[in-house]
Design a protein around this motif. Sequence first.
Motif: not given
Length: 136
Positions: A91, A93-95, A97
């Motif tokens: 999955k 990471r949030d950062w 793109k």
Amino acid sequence: MKSFLLQFFTWWSGQTLGTRFNTWRNGEFVGEDEFGNKYYRTRGGRKDPALGIERRWVIYNGEAEASMTPPGWNGWLHHTVDVPPTQEDYKPRDWQKPHRPNFTGTPKAYRPAGSTLASGRRPQATGDYQAWSPGS
């Protein structure tokens, strides 16, 4: 008929007839990415005697452009990781793109402010630069 004839004479738009035959004869389908590229390896993970490792290859969906390979598949193709992205539970990471191909030379290429190729007029210098002159 056109796509069949293109396999004889072009290598840059999909696979050639030789690649199609080799993939049919020796390849094992591993997975497909979000761009429609298909990934293969030698059937059964058999090692190539010349390389000592299994062969892995990609058949591009459209023009053969290496930057169209997402990072996970690129790592698998280059034997950096053993498990293809279709078999791992990764999955982002949030950062992180989403992957984008290299748009250099296309209308979608990045053109920073001040570039001669950017649309509009180039901004004036801000005055924070002082030219060097010899003897001062």
